[in-house]
Scaffold this motif. Structure first.
Motif, PDB file in Angstrom:
ATOM      1  N   GLY A  65       0.792  -1.222   0.000  1.00 59.56           N
ATOM      2  CA  GLY A  65       0.000   0.000   0.000  1.00 59.56           C
ATOM      3  C   GLY A  65       0.825   1.272   0.000  1.00 59.56           C
ATOM      4  N   GLY A  67       2.651   2.208  -2.247  1.00 62.09           N
ATOM      5  CA  GLY A  67       2.591   2.765  -3.609  1.00 62.09           C
ATOM      6  C   GLY A  67       3.719   2.287  -4.493  1.00 62.09           C
ATOM      7  N   LYS A  68       4.283   1.124  -4.192  1.00 62.40           N
ATOM      8  CA  LYS A  68       5.424   0.626  -4.964  1.00 62.40           C
ATOM      9  C   LYS A  68       5.095   0.471  -6.449  1.00 62.40           C
ATOM     10  N   SER A  69       3.985  -0.197  -6.747  1.00 61.26           N
ATOM     11  CA  SER A  69       3.730  -0.411  -8.182  1.00 61.26           C
ATOM     12  C   SER A  69       3.369   0.895  -8.885  1.00 61.26           C
ATOM     13  N   THR A  70       2.666   1.784  -8.192  1.00 59.39           N
ATOM     14  CA  THR A  70       2.353   3.089  -8.784  1.00 59.39           C
ATOM     15  C   THR A  70       3.645   3.873  -9.026  1.00 59.39           C
ATOM     16  N   LYS A 202       2.835   9.772  -1.898  1.00 54.91           N
ATOM     17  CA  LYS A 202       1.489  10.310  -1.692  1.00 54.91           C
ATOM     18  C   LYS A 202       1.526  11.744  -1.142  1.00 54.91           C
ATOM     19  N   ASP A 204       0.486  14.527  -1.944  1.00 53.66           N
ATOM     20  CA  ASP A 204      -0.452  15.268  -2.791  1.00 53.66           C
ATOM     21  C   ASP A 204      -1.731  15.574  -2.002  1.00 53.66           C
ATOM     22  N   ALA A 241       3.562   9.597  -6.645  1.00 49.37           N
ATOM     23  CA  ALA A 241       3.654   8.649  -7.763  1.00 49.37           C
ATOM     24  C   ALA A 241       2.405   8.778  -8.636  1.00 49.37           C
ATOM     25  N   LEU A 242       1.294   9.098  -7.990  1.00 48.27           N
ATOM     26  CA  LEU A 242       0.021   9.196  -8.703  1.00 48.27           C
ATOM     27  C   LEU A 242       0.028  10.344  -9.704  1.00 48.27           C
TER      28      LEU A 242
HETATM   29  P1  GDP Z   1       1.937  -1.233  -3.355  1.00 50.08           P
HETATM   30  O1  GDP Z   1       1.161  -2.244  -2.594  1.00 50.08           O
HETATM   31  O2  GDP Z   1       3.080  -0.703  -2.526  1.00 50.08           O
HETATM   32  O3  GDP Z   1       2.408  -1.704  -4.707  1.00 50.08           O
HETATM   33  O4  GDP Z   1       0.984   0.029  -3.585  1.00 50.08           O
HETATM   34  P2  GDP Z   1       0.115   0.459  -4.873  1.00 50.08           P
HETATM   35  O5  GDP Z   1       1.005   1.065  -5.907  1.00 50.08           O
HETATM   36  O6  GDP Z   1      -0.756  -0.667  -5.276  1.00 50.08           O
HETATM   37  O7  GDP Z   1      -0.736   1.652  -4.250  1.00 50.08           O
HETATM   38  C1  GDP Z   1      -1.661   1.474  -3.186  1.00 50.08           C
HETATM   39  C2  GDP Z   1      -2.745   2.513  -3.276  1.00 50.08           C
HETATM   40  O8  GDP Z   1      -2.198   3.814  -3.087  1.00 50.08           O
HETATM   41  C3  GDP Z   1      -3.431   2.552  -4.632  1.00 50.08           C
HETATM   42  O9  GDP Z   1      -4.797   2.760  -4.420  1.00 50.08           O
HETATM   43  C4  GDP Z   1      -2.788   3.723  -5.332  1.00 50.08           C
HETATM   44  O10 GDP Z   1      -3.629   4.335  -6.272  1.00 50.08           O
HETATM   45  C5  GDP Z   1      -2.510   4.668  -4.173  1.00 50.08           C
HETATM   46  N1  GDP Z   1      -1.371   5.553  -4.459  1.00 50.08           N
HETATM   47  C6  GDP Z   1      -0.142   5.182  -4.886  1.00 50.08           C
HETATM   48  N2  GDP Z   1       0.654   6.257  -5.037  1.00 50.08           N
HETATM   49  C7  GDP Z   1      -0.079   7.337  -4.694  1.00 50.08           C
HETATM   50  C8  GDP Z   1       0.192   8.761  -4.633  1.00 50.08           C
HETATM   51  O11 GDP Z   1       1.266   9.242  -4.947  1.00 50.08           O
HETATM   52  N3  GDP Z   1      -0.838   9.547  -4.202  1.00 50.08           N
HETATM   53  C9  GDP Z   1      -2.040   9.056  -3.832  1.00 50.08           C
HETATM   54  N4  GDP Z   1      -2.962   9.906  -3.426  1.00 50.08           N
HETATM   55  N5  GDP Z   1      -2.329   7.740  -3.886  1.00 50.08           N
HETATM   56  C10 GDP Z   1      -1.374   6.891  -4.314  1.00 50.08           C
END
Ligand code: GDP
Length: 333
Positions: A65, A67-70, A202, A204, A241-242
């Motif tokens: 969560g 945001g690694k993949s994002t 995140k 933002d 990342a978003l």
């Molecule tokens: P992972 O489990 O570390 O790979 O995390 P994900 O990339 O799947 O992101 C988890 C959640 O956080 C998703 O709903 C993303 O859309 C959200 N997210 C990721 N990066 C950002 C960011 O920079 N800003 C915001 N507001 N949400 C983000």
């Protein structure tokens, strides 16, 4: 229809010309535990050795969560648009323990995966973390031979996997969230000591002021830690990342890191030490597996264990007996 088997030369040529199908098949060979495949994979790797090592290897960790993949999607896209070719690999700590996956096999990084300049390979499944270690390292080498000049290795920050990833990359970053206070306690300190950058994601919307405050907290904390890389100060940064904000700046940090450590010799020294460590960890892995899978050891171990527990046998004597069994078996093979 069974596919005609490729020769070693075909694999080598295919990887060097970045034929993605052949690259993916070569990785499958590297990931296989079958003796025949392993032999062939090693021949391919040996032929490719002169072409490896020219990338920048980056490890990325963070809780689910974070945001690694994002982040990888945004970072990878940015790099591709700036003339790089990016390979994304994963070390999934869960695949070896539960058979399940924390990183998830859901289609991740959909945009990046469609980009011809990027290559995404999910985590190899099965085996011990040591086995996954070998597979990921060798996959990285294949990707380098195919011309990918930035390798991103993703892992979830639980258990031993971040140490494994640290041992195969040049630059290691922790993707963090706000609420640094909670994270800074306990086990996170261990990860912090491995990191070359803490990236608070995140940053933002309503979350931005909190992210900036977290950055300060992290920086204060990091100031008192021994840096993961000699001559490099680990600092905290923010990004979204978003929205893609702060992504180019993170790449600048990586570039600066590479410049600094190449100048000081730390870059090459780390790579050399990593190769040495790899030899030793593979030997340990091999010996451990060979020892515990040995039929006579499997038979005797519970008995000897009981004798130790009931107080009739000392630990040292027990271990000596077991090693004797193991070595005798070896000699009679
Ligand atoms: P992972 O489990 O570390 O790979 O995390 P994900 O990339 O799947 O992101 C988890 C959640 O956080 C998703 O709903 C993303 O859309 C959200 N997210 C990721 N990066 C950002 C960011 O920079 N800003 C915001 N507001 N949400 C983000």
């Amino acid at each position: 229809v069974k596919r005609r088997e490729r020769s070693v030369a075909e694999y080598v040529e295919g990887v060097l010309s970045n034929d993605r199908t052949i690259l993916a098949q070569a990785i499958t060979l590297v990931e296989s535990n079958a003796a025949k495949h392993m032999e062939m994979a090693q021949q391919i790797l040996n032929a490719l050795l002169p072409h490896v090592g020219k990338s920048i290897r980056i490890g990325i960790t963070g809780v689910p969560g974070a945001g690694k993949s994002t982040f990888i999607e945004a970072f990878g896209k940015f790099l591709c648009e700036n003339g790089h070719r990016v390979a994304v690999l994963a070390v999934d700590p869960s695949s070896s323990i539960t058979g399940g996956s924390i990183l998830g096999d859901k289609t991740r990084m959909e945009n990046l995966s469609r980009d011809p300049r990027a290559f995404i390979r999910p985590s190899p499944s099965g085996g011990t973390l040591g086995g996954v270690h070998r597979k990921t390292r060798e996959t990285m080498l294949l990707c380098e031979a195919a011309g990918y000049d930035v390798i991103l290795i993703e892992t979830v920050g639980v258990g031993q996997s971040e140490f494994v990833v640290r041992s195969m990359v040049d630059f290691f970053m922790l993707l963090a969230l706000t609420g640094a206070g909670d994270e800074l306690q306990g086990m996170k300190k261990g990860i912090m000591e491995l990191t070359d950058a803490v990236v608070i994601n995140k940053a933002d919307g309503d979350n931005k002021p909190k992210a900036l405050a977290a950055k300060e907290e992290y920086n204060q904390f990091l100031h008192y830690l021994r840096p993961a890389t000699p001559g490099w100060e680990t600092k905290a940064y923010t990004c979204s990342a978003l929205l893609g904000e702060g992504i180019p700046e993170i790449w600048q940090v990586v570039e600066q890191f590479v410049e600094t450590t190449k100048k000081s010799g730390v870059f090459e020294m780390r790579r050399r030490n990593q190769l040495k460590d790899w030899i030793y960890s593979m030997i340990k892995d091999y010996l451990e597996t060979s020892f515990f899978s040995h039929p006579q050891i499997k038979e005797k171990l519970p008995i000897i264990e009981n004798n130790v527990i009931s107080g009739t046998l000392s630990v040292t004597k027990a271990v000596q007996e077991l090693l004797q069994i193991y070595e005798n078996k070896k000699a009679s093979e």
